[in-house]
Design a protein around this motif. Structure first.
Motif, short mmCIF file in Angstrom:
data_model
loop_
_atom_site.label_atom_id
_atom_site.label_comp_id
_atom_site.label_asym_id
_atom_site.label_seq_id
_atom_site.Cartn_x
_atom_site.Cartn_y
_atom_site.Cartn_z
N GLU A 1 24.13 -36.67 -43.23
CA GLU A 1 24.76 -35.51 -43.88
C GLU A 1 24.23 -34.20 -43.31
O GLU A 1 25.00 -33.28 -43.01
N THR B 1 25.37 -33.59 -39.78
CA THR B 1 26.78 -33.15 -39.79
C THR B 1 26.86 -31.66 -40.11
O THR B 1 27.67 -30.92 -39.51
N ILE B 2 26.02 -31.19 -41.01
CA ILE B 2 25.98 -29.76 -41.31
C ILE B 2 25.55 -28.98 -40.08
O ILE B 2 26.12 -27.91 -39.77
N HIS C 1 28.24 -28.09 -37.80
CA HIS C 1 29.02 -26.91 -38.19
C HIS C 1 28.29 -25.61 -37.86
O HIS C 1 28.91 -24.55 -37.79
N ARG D 1 33.53 -26.55 -34.46
CA ARG D 1 34.27 -27.36 -35.43
C ARG D 1 35.11 -26.45 -36.32
O ARG D 1 34.64 -25.42 -36.81
N ASP E 1 36.87 -27.61 -39.08
CA ASP E 1 36.88 -28.03 -40.47
C ASP E 1 35.76 -27.33 -41.23
O ASP E 1 34.81 -26.82 -40.64
N VAL F 1 32.73 -27.27 -44.14
CA VAL F 1 31.79 -28.12 -44.84
C VAL F 1 31.43 -27.47 -46.17
O VAL F 1 31.13 -26.28 -46.23
N SER G 1 28.77 -27.80 -48.81
CA SER G 1 27.49 -28.39 -49.16
C SER G 1 26.50 -27.29 -49.51
O SER G 1 26.44 -26.27 -48.82
N PHE H 1 24.21 -26.11 -46.67
CA PHE H 1 24.68 -25.40 -45.49
C PHE H 1 23.83 -24.16 -45.22
O PHE H 1 23.41 -23.93 -44.08
#
Length: 216
Positions: A162, A165-166, A169, A176, A178, A180, A182, A185
């Protein structure tokens, strides 16, 4: 009022107790005992490491006297340290520093994140180093490096994925599109801003030192 964090001679006793822990000798900068003492004294681990090296070399007559008095008498040293902590307010910091403003710098890296108390900025730094070692396609829970880091930090591999993945971004090279959502972030972005524009070797070297905190 800002707390004065200058070194005091009494602190040699605290350092000596850590120095004499097996294996006896100068401890790594981010050894857990060293970091915990740093947080107590509000003195950076790097500064304590310099002091410990001075202790190892008996650089001053004062250090020599303390060494001769306590080095071969662990119980005597333990009693002196206990008394020092009681006199200085260690163990009751809330009462001791009530009404005193403490300006924290390095300490914040070792404090739990408000967004997730399982994590600290130090852990995010280690995970940023991991991010630079992998490619997006390998940022999955079964990747050995992710499983190894999960064991080190006592996290689940899915939690590490997770965060990686952040970081994707945060990475301008991936671009990216898309979004996020969270709470992590912002803290991840802050770590990226500290290290993301530097050479990966910078965060790699720092992360290697920080890992000592989790193995000691």
């Amino acid at each position: 009022m800002v707390r004065n964090s200058q070194w005091q001679d009494d602190y040699w006793l605290l350092l000596m107790q850590i120095y004499l822990k097996k294996p006896v000798g100068v401890k790594p900068v981010y050894n857990r005992n060293m970091v915990e003492l740093s947080l107590e004294l509000h003195i950076a681990p790097e500064a304590l490491n310099v002091r410990m090296q001075q202790l190892a070399h008996l650089n001053t007559p004062r250090i020599e006297r303390i060494w001769q008095t306590y080095s071969g008498k662990p119980q005597r040293l333990a009693r002196a340290v206990k008394l020092l902590r009681e006199m200085k307010g260690f163990g009751s910091a809330n009462e001791f520093y009530e009404g005193v403003e403490v300006q924290e710098t390095f300490e914040k890296d070792f404090r739990p994140l408000p967004e997730d108390e399982r994590l600290t900025p130090v852990m995010l730094i280690i995970l940023l180093d991991l991010y630079f070692q992998l490619t997006p396609i390998t940022m999955v829970k079964d990747t050995p490096e992710i499983q190894e880091t999960a064991r080190l930090l006592k996290l689940r591999p899915e939690e590490i994925v997770e965060i990686l993945t952040i970081y994707q971004h945060c990475d301008p090279y991936l671009n990216r599109s898309d979004v996020v959502f969270s709470p992590l972030f912002l803290p991840c972005q802050q770590i990226w801003q500290r290290y993301g524009n530097q050479e990966p070797t910078v965060v790699e070297a720092h992360a290697r030192e920080l890992k000592e905190f989790f193995v000691s």
